[in-house]
Design a protein around this motif. Structure first.
Motif: not given
Length: 251
Positions: A1-15
């Motif tokens: 199983m592969k798991l990922v974690s990311w603090n995106v500091n604003g998901l809309r901006a990161c998208v």
């Protein structure tokens, strides 16, 4: 199983900066994000094959967590303990057949340590929450824990002693957490490797010179130790002031 974690500091901006390309390329079984900074209805993510779980902060443009998972969980909890109404959207707990997954965005004690008391209360409540679940099934906890645990986890440790994220109190809470029966998975594989960081200031050339902090973690119950395959940071992935971290585990 592969798991990922990311603090995106604003998901809309990161998208806008390529989040979805990375999401598709990494093809994680479970993908956790912190600091989404949005409310319900402010984003539509077409993540084919994933169930989506969101914990929004009441305050607009602040905090928030989300989990995207290919496997539907047996149960979902928001908040700590029996209190789902915590206003900052900082934790989601999913129950699967063989383990609990917790996605956490720990409060920052702030530059002047104005929220240090709030932070330390959070640490106590989080540990209680984790231990209660660990009695039932092993726990996999990930997220932005807002602390560089050891000197090796921060580039300029001497000049940062006592600063937010590197106080004796915050580091001591992390030590206590791990001593309660948990493993910092990256240090399990790379105990002495320097220069592994997950957050960099936006100041000019700081990231290029790798002047960073490791404040994002995958932590697991000790009894999962023999199932661990690898744990690593991905500093070449841009889009936030944090980079993603990944865990591979045979669970």
């Amino acid at each position: 199983m592969k798991l990922v974690s990311w603090n995106v500091n604003g998901l809309r901006a990161c998208v806008r900066k390529g989040f979805l390309d990375y999401f598709q390329d990494i093809d994680a079984d479970i993908f956790c994000v912190q600091e989404t900074k949005l409310q319900e209805g402010q984003i539509e993510l077409d993540l084919d094959g994933y169930y989506q779980y969101w914990n929004y902060a009441l305050r607009k443009g602040y905090s928030g967590t989300a989990i995207f998972t290919k496997q539907k969980p047996l149960s979902v909890k928001y908040g700590l303990g029996d209190n789902p109404a915590q206003p900052e959207g900082r934790i989601i707990t999913l129950e699967f057949q063989d383990f609990f997954l917790m996605n956490v965005y720990t409060p920052n004690s702030q530059r002047d340590l104005a929220r240090l008391d709030v932070r330390l209360e959070w640490e106590d409540a989080l540990l209680e929450h984790v231990l209660a679940h660990d009695k039932l099934k092993p726990v996999v906890l990930c997220g932005d824990l807002n602390v560089a645990h050891q000197e090796i986890d921060i580039k300029n440790y001497k000049s940062n002693y006592g600063n937010s994220g590197f106080t004796d109190e915050e580091r001591g809470k992390m030590t206590r957490f791990l001593e309660a029966g948990f493993i910092d998975t990256l240090r399990y594989f790379y105990p002495n490797e320097e220069g592994i960081y997950t957050w960099w200031s936006y100041m000019k050339t700081v990231r290029e010179r790798n002047i960073g902090w490791r404040i994002d973690y995958f932590i697991v119950s000790e009894r999962l130790k023999d199932l661990l395959i690898d744990s690593h940071a991905q500093p070449t992935i841009l889009g936030s002031d944090h980079c993603p971290i990944a865990l591979e585990i045979n669970i």
